[in-house]
Design a protein around this motif. Sequence first.
Motif, short mmCIF file in Angstrom:
data_model
loop_
_atom_site.label_atom_id
_atom_site.label_comp_id
_atom_site.label_asym_id
_atom_site.label_seq_id
_atom_site.Cartn_x
_atom_site.Cartn_y
_atom_site.Cartn_z
N ALA A 12 -88.90 -17.99 85.93
CA ALA A 12 -88.78 -18.96 86.12
C ALA A 12 -87.50 -19.91 86.13
N GLY A 13 -86.22 -18.02 86.64
CA GLY A 13 -85.18 -18.64 87.09
C GLY A 13 -84.75 -18.43 88.68
N PRO A 14 -84.37 -18.43 89.20
CA PRO A 14 -83.77 -18.45 90.57
C PRO A 14 -83.77 -17.42 91.20
N VAL A 15 -84.67 -17.39 92.12
CA VAL A 15 -85.07 -15.49 92.63
C VAL A 15 -84.01 -15.10 93.32
N SER A 16 -82.74 -15.90 94.18
CA SER A 16 -81.10 -15.65 94.01
C SER A 16 -80.59 -14.90 93.46
N GLU A 17 -80.49 -14.95 91.48
CA GLU A 17 -79.92 -14.55 90.55
C GLU A 17 -80.51 -13.27 90.39
N GLY A 18 -82.26 -13.04 90.74
CA GLY A 18 -82.16 -12.20 90.07
C GLY A 18 -81.87 -11.12 88.55
N ARG A 19 -82.91 -12.42 88.20
CA ARG A 19 -82.35 -12.55 86.94
C ARG A 19 -83.61 -11.06 86.17
N CYS A 20 -84.63 -10.57 86.85
CA CYS A 20 -85.68 -9.75 86.41
C CYS A 20 -85.81 -8.60 87.16
#
Length: 64
Positions: A12-20
């Motif tokens: 559920a985070g922004p794809v641009s941040e690449g959290r997972c």
Amino acid sequence: MTCDRLVCANCAGPVSEGRCPVCRASRERLQQQEGVFGALNPAALLVLLVALVAVAVLARSFAG
């Protein structure tokens, strides 16, 4: 398409941040799919279009 506004279904985070790993894979896939104009934002594309139209008008005025 850019990943600026995409939200990951996994974290559920922004794809641009690449959290997972899912975000990072999606971001990488989108970057590989970008063509010649993929890196340009809409404003830059509009400027390019206006410049091409101006060149076409100038070429037509010199030809005839």
